[in-house]
Design a protein around this motif. Structure first.
Motif, PDB file in Angstrom:
ATOM      1  N   THR A 188       0.383  -1.094  -0.310  1.00 58.26           N
ATOM      2  CA  THR A 188      -0.280  -0.132  -0.146  1.00 58.26           C
ATOM      3  C   THR A 188       1.181   1.067   0.350  1.00 58.26           C
ATOM      4  N   ILE A 189       0.358   2.530  -0.536  1.00 61.74           N
ATOM      5  CA  ILE A 189       0.977   3.954  -0.756  1.00 61.74           C
ATOM      6  C   ILE A 189      -0.003   4.408  -0.386  1.00 61.74           C
ATOM      7  N   VAL A 190       0.373   6.087  -0.182  1.00 59.60           N
ATOM      8  CA  VAL A 190      -0.270   6.567  -0.063  1.00 59.60           C
ATOM      9  C   VAL A 190      -0.552   7.445  -2.115  1.00 59.60           C
ATOM     10  N   LEU A 191      -1.213   8.186  -2.488  1.00 59.40           N
ATOM     11  CA  LEU A 191      -1.427   8.492  -3.849  1.00 59.40           C
ATOM     12  C   LEU A 191      -1.842   9.901  -3.656  1.00 59.40           C
ATOM     13  N   ARG A 236      -5.273  15.812  -3.028  1.00 60.42           N
ATOM     14  CA  ARG A 236      -6.129  14.746  -2.329  1.00 60.42           C
ATOM     15  C   ARG A 236      -5.557  13.774  -2.313  1.00 60.42           C
ATOM     16  N   ALA A 237      -5.762  12.814  -1.391  1.00 63.88           N
ATOM     17  CA  ALA A 237      -5.138  11.219  -0.804  1.00 63.88           C
ATOM     18  C   ALA A 237      -5.557  10.342  -0.795  1.00 63.88           C
ATOM     19  N   ALA A 238      -5.621   9.433  -1.242  1.00 63.77           N
ATOM     20  CA  ALA A 238      -5.967   8.024  -1.343  1.00 63.77           C
ATOM     21  C   ALA A 238      -5.341   7.013  -1.027  1.00 63.77           C
ATOM     22  N   ILE A 239      -5.245   6.082  -0.269  1.00 66.38           N
ATOM     23  CA  ILE A 239      -4.114   4.668  -0.175  1.00 66.38           C
ATOM     24  C   ILE A 239      -5.143   3.096  -0.882  1.00 66.38           C
ATOM     25  N   VAL A 240      -3.877   3.202  -2.067  1.00 74.25           N
ATOM     26  CA  VAL A 240      -3.968   2.617  -2.613  1.00 74.25           C
ATOM     27  C   VAL A 240      -3.309   1.171  -2.513  1.00 74.25           C
ATOM     28  N   ALA A 241      -3.633  -0.218  -2.691  1.00 70.95           N
ATOM     29  CA  ALA A 241      -3.068  -1.052  -2.615  1.00 70.95           C
ATOM     30  C   ALA A 241      -2.270  -0.794  -4.399  1.00 70.95           C
ATOM     31  N   TYR A 242      -0.429  -1.146  -4.123  1.00 76.62           N
ATOM     32  CA  TYR A 242       0.343  -1.916  -5.689  1.00 76.62           C
ATOM     33  C   TYR A 242       1.256  -2.729  -5.809  1.00 76.62           C
ATOM     34  N   LEU A 243       1.742  -2.634  -6.864  1.00 80.30           N
ATOM     35  CA  LEU A 243       2.837  -4.031  -6.727  1.00 80.30           C
ATOM     36  C   LEU A 243       3.783  -2.537  -7.817  1.00 80.30           C
ATOM     37  N   GLU A 244       4.865  -3.552  -6.981  1.00 75.83           N
ATOM     38  CA  GLU A 244       6.293  -2.965  -8.523  1.00 75.83           C
ATOM     39  C   GLU A 244       6.681  -3.961  -9.760  1.00 75.83           C
ATOM     40  N   ASP A 245       6.631  -2.549 -10.961  1.00 76.52           N
ATOM     41  CA  ASP A 245       7.015  -3.299 -12.560  1.00 76.52           C
ATOM     42  C   ASP A 245       8.302  -2.669 -12.095  1.00 76.52           C
ATOM     43  N   GLY A 246       9.593  -3.401 -11.950  1.00 76.66           N
ATOM     44  CA  GLY A 246      10.004  -2.552 -12.541  1.00 76.66           C
ATOM     45  C   GLY A 246      10.396  -1.267 -11.347  1.00 76.66           C
TER      46      GLY A 246
END
Length: 154
Positions: free
Chosen positions: A46-49, A60-70
Motif C-alpha cells: 500500500t502507498i498514499v497516492l 487529494r490523498a488516497a491509500i491504494v494497493a500497488y505492485l512493483e514493476d521494475g
C-alpha cells in the motif's frame, strides 16, 4: 465486464467503506508509521497516492494497493469493486502528475498512465496472483478496470 468469472460474495459496501476509514485513521494517528507496507511475493503493498483535484485544484490523498514493476508502481482503478471510477483515477486522467508516499517514508514524484495491450495483460496476470477472487470482483463492474502505471518522474 471482464469475462464469465463466477461472482464471489463481497462484504457489504458499508463494511468496505468503514475499513477504508479505519485504515486512513491508523495512518494519520501514527503519522505514517503504520498503514503502509511494501509488496511481497504474491501480495500487494500500500502507498498514499497524492493527486490534484480535477475540480478544486487541491491536493487529494488516497491509500491504494500497488505492485512493483521494475521502477514503476502499478495499481488498479477500483472503487471498492463498485462501478464508478475512483476519484483519484479521474483526477489522474485530468492531471497525470502526482506524488506517492512510500512505505519507507520516502516520497516519489510520478506520472500516471493506463496500461494497454500486452503490458496490461501482463500486469493483470501479476495482480491475479495476489488474489484468486480478483477476476470475480472485477466482473461486477460494468466497465473495464484500468491498470494504472505510475512512472517515476525526474
Amino acid at each position: 465486464m471482464t469475462g464469465d468469472a463466477p461472482t464471489k460474495r463481497l462484504p457489504p459496501r458499508w463494511f468496505i467503506r468503514t475499513a477504508w476509514v479505519v485504515h486512513r485513521a491508523i495512518y494519520r494517528v501514527t503519522r505514517g508509521r503504520r498503514g503502509l507496507w511494501k509488496p511481497k511475493p504474491g501480495k500487494w503493498g500500500t502507498i498514499v497516492l497524492r493527486t490534484t483535484g480535477r475540480r478544486t485544484g487541491a491536493e487529494r490523498a488516497a491509500i491504494v494497493a500497488y505492485l512493483e514493476d521494475g521502477p514503476n508502481l502499478v495499481t488498479m482503478a477500483m472503487n471498492g469493486w463498485a462501478d464508478p471510477e475512483p476519484a483519484w483515477w479521474l483526477n489522474l486522467q485530468a492531471t497525470p502528475d502526482a506524488t506517492v508516499d512510500l512505505p519507507d517514508g520516502g516520497r516519489l514524484a510520478v506520472r500516471a498512465r493506463e496500461a494497454e495491450g500486452a503490458e496490461r495483460d501482463r500486469l493483470w496476470a501479476a495482480y491475479l496472483v495476489t488474489d484468486e477472487n480478483l477476476a470475480s470482483y472485477t466482473a461486477r463492474r460494468n466497465r473495464r478496470t484500468a491498470i494504472v502505471v505510475l512512472e517515476p518522474r525526474r
